[in-house]
Enzyme design. Structure first.
Site, PDB file in Angstrom:
ATOM      1  N   CYS A 249       9.373  26.760  37.045  1.00  0.00           N
ATOM      2  CA  CYS A 249       8.422  27.877  36.887  1.00  0.00           C
ATOM      3  C   CYS A 249       8.089  28.532  38.225  1.00  0.00           C
ATOM      4  O   CYS A 249       8.942  29.204  38.777  1.00  0.00           O
ATOM      5  CB  CYS A 249       7.195  27.446  36.100  1.00  0.00           C
ATOM      6  SG  CYS A 249       6.540  28.851  35.172  1.00  0.00           S
ATOM      7  N   GLN A 253      10.616  30.631  40.946  1.00  0.00           N
ATOM      8  CA  GLN A 253      10.358  31.905  41.620  1.00  0.00           C
ATOM      9  C   GLN A 253      10.414  31.729  43.140  1.00  0.00           C
ATOM     10  O   GLN A 253      10.948  32.586  43.861  1.00  0.00           O
ATOM     11  CB  GLN A 253       8.980  32.437  41.184  1.00  0.00           C
ATOM     12  CG  GLN A 253       8.911  32.693  39.677  1.00  0.00           C
ATOM     13  CD  GLN A 253       7.489  32.779  39.141  1.00  0.00           C
ATOM     14  OE1 GLN A 253       6.522  32.650  39.879  1.00  0.00           O
ATOM     15  NE2 GLN A 253       7.368  32.998  37.833  1.00  0.00           N
ATOM     16  N   HIS A 333       9.572  25.233  31.065  1.00  0.00           N
ATOM     17  CA  HIS A 333       9.047  23.902  31.404  1.00  0.00           C
ATOM     18  C   HIS A 333       9.810  22.786  30.706  1.00  0.00           C
ATOM     19  O   HIS A 333       9.464  22.409  29.587  1.00  0.00           O
ATOM     20  CB  HIS A 333       7.558  23.823  31.047  1.00  0.00           C
ATOM     21  CG  HIS A 333       6.705  24.630  31.954  1.00  0.00           C
ATOM     22  ND1 HIS A 333       6.184  24.135  33.139  1.00  0.00           N
ATOM     23  CD2 HIS A 333       6.311  25.918  31.881  1.00  0.00           C
ATOM     24  CE1 HIS A 333       5.504  25.076  33.747  1.00  0.00           C
ATOM     25  NE2 HIS A 333       5.555  26.173  33.010  1.00  0.00           N
ATOM     26  N   GLU A 335       9.548  19.775  31.220  1.00  0.00           N
ATOM     27  CA  GLU A 335       8.637  18.631  31.021  1.00  0.00           C
ATOM     28  C   GLU A 335       7.742  18.858  29.808  1.00  0.00           C
ATOM     29  O   GLU A 335       6.970  17.958  29.435  1.00  0.00           O
ATOM     30  CB  GLU A 335       7.801  18.391  32.285  1.00  0.00           C
ATOM     31  CG  GLU A 335       6.548  19.251  32.451  1.00  0.00           C
ATOM     32  CD  GLU A 335       6.820  20.708  32.824  1.00  0.00           C
ATOM     33  OE1 GLU A 335       8.006  21.093  32.909  1.00  0.00           O
ATOM     34  OE2 GLU A 335       5.848  21.463  33.013  1.00  0.00           O
TER      35      GLU A 335
HETATM   36  N1  GLN Z   1       3.682  27.985  35.167  1.00  0.00           N
HETATM   37  C1  GLN Z   1       3.969  28.540  36.335  1.00  0.00           C
HETATM   38  O1  GLN Z   1       4.411  27.906  37.273  1.00  0.00           O
HETATM   39  C2  GLN Z   1       3.657  30.005  36.466  1.00  0.00           C
HETATM   40  C3  GLN Z   1       4.242  30.659  37.684  1.00  0.00           C
HETATM   41  C4  GLN Z   1       3.574  31.970  38.051  1.00  0.00           C
HETATM   42  N2  GLN Z   1       2.207  31.749  38.410  1.00  0.00           N
HETATM   43  C5  GLN Z   1       3.700  32.938  36.903  1.00  0.00           C
HETATM   44  O2  GLN Z   1       2.733  33.216  36.221  1.00  0.00           O
HETATM   45  O3  GLN Z   1       4.769  33.438  36.651  1.00  0.00           O
END
Ligand code: GLN
Length: 361
Positions: A249, A253, A333, A335
């Protein structure tokens, strides 16, 4: 609920929706986002990635199974995704004041009160979600007695607020994994500890490049990934080497940004337990758990990188991989917690890459 006080939800476009208070009777501002997950509010509310957000649940009845009591697993929570509620506020349609579940220790309303988080019920959350889908995620506020200013949490360094300040060690095993904690969900730690791993959990801005480790893991976390400049810098050093790296996640990024690519804000994000993704180069799709508002712009990735998974609803990037080095990530995710566990095998893939890399040394 008899005697519930009136509160309202106000959106930045001027929309005002009257409802009734549960949880703390207080006002709060944040980014209003929706999740279409049908269960899992104990996990969602404690997921640090929701920091600064007012969460709208489209599932029509919420609270009916209460909130479980705390239990520990290797000194971390066995039940929750962190040690507190992270959302700024909760918006539901029908709040089930009566709860019933073998594992329940308290009601959702009482749990919200403990952390001074306001909830509003009696809101047509599906109508509200249509507004958010048409106009995009918006700033908003739950207003009790005192009015509050609208506030954009994506302007804050939320990761610095939720990340730990100390290094912690967990478990014992063959593979030494550094977990860069930008707001990690505890199930990521549990997933590692169920495998042959010694885990070193470090703060978001810790210089892990000086540590002796076999594999690097980048956690999920709240807010705009571009705020994590220190993590991106350290990650660039790690990408210059060849030890395996796995990101989830926000971690995905950060990997994209450190590789030289760009990220952008999605119109209204992906938050649910049934997001279909396609594994690149195959016809295999997986149903995944997701919670994100930003994504990697695949077109900006350097030539040595490619998309690993694609979202089958809107075609956006759901993970990236390096073409020759053992670096990969998922925007979803694996997990779960909550949601489907079909992609948990990616932890095994990562540890296999770690073992293979060690064998070549
Ligand atoms: N669950 C996360 O890691 C979210 C990553 C980032 N904050 C987003 O909203 O895209």
């Amino acid at each position: 609920m008899e005697n519930a006080k009136s509160v309202k939800l106000v959106l930045e476009d001027g929309t005002e929706i009257q409802g009734q208070s549960f949880g703390a009777f207080t006002s709060a501002a944040g980014e209003v986002v929706f999740s279409t997950a049908m269960t899992g509010y104990p996990e969602n509310l404690t997921d640090p990635s929701f920091a600064g957000q007012i969460l709208v649940l489209t599932y029509p009845m919420v609270g009916n199974y209460g909130v479980p009591g705390e239990e520990l697993y290797e000194s971390i929570s066995k039940i929750f995704e962190s040690d507190k509620i992270h959302i700024a506020g909760l918006v539901v349609n029908y709040y089930s004041e009566e709860h019933s579940h073998w594992n329940a220790a308290k009601s959702l309303g009482d749990w919200l009160k403990e952390y001074n988080i306001p909830g509003i019920f009696g809101v047509d959350t599906r109508m509200l979600t249509k507004i958010l889908r048409e106009k995009g995620a918006m700033l908003g506020k739950i207003v009790a007695e005192e009015d509050v200013e609208l506030h954009d949490p994506n302007q804050d360094n939320l990761v610095a607020q939720v990340s730990p300040t100390e290094v912690k060690h967990y478990g014992s095993g063959q593979h030494k994994i550094v977990l860069v904690d930008c707001g990690t969900k505890t199930n990521i730690i549990r997933c590692f500890l169920q495998r042959d791993v010694e885990l070193i959990r470090v703060p978001w801005d810790y210089d892990f490049t000086k540590l002796d480790y076999d594999g690097l893991f980048l956690s999920n976390g709240p807010g705009d990934p571009k705020m994590c400049t220190a993590t991106i810098q350290h990650l660039q050093t790690a990408l210059g080497q060849d030890k395996p790296i796995f990101g989830i996640c926000l971690g995905s990024q950060l990997m994209g940004l450190a590789a030289g690519g760009d990220t952008f804000k999605l119109k209204y994000g992906h938050r649910s337990h049934n997001q279909p993704v396609l594994l690149s180069g195959t016809k295999r799709s997986y149903i995944t758990s997701q919670n994100h508002g930003f994504a990697v712009d695949t077109n900006t990735l350097p030539a040595e990188w490619e998309m690993l998974f694609e979202n089958l609803n809107d075609g956006t990037c759901e993970g990236i991989k390096h073409k020759s080095k053992p670096f990969f990530s998922t925007q979803f995710h694996p997990e779960a917690a909550g949601g489907p566990e079909d992609t948990e095998y990616l932890f095994d893939d990562f540890l296999k890459a770690v073992a293979e890399h060690k064998a070549t040394k």
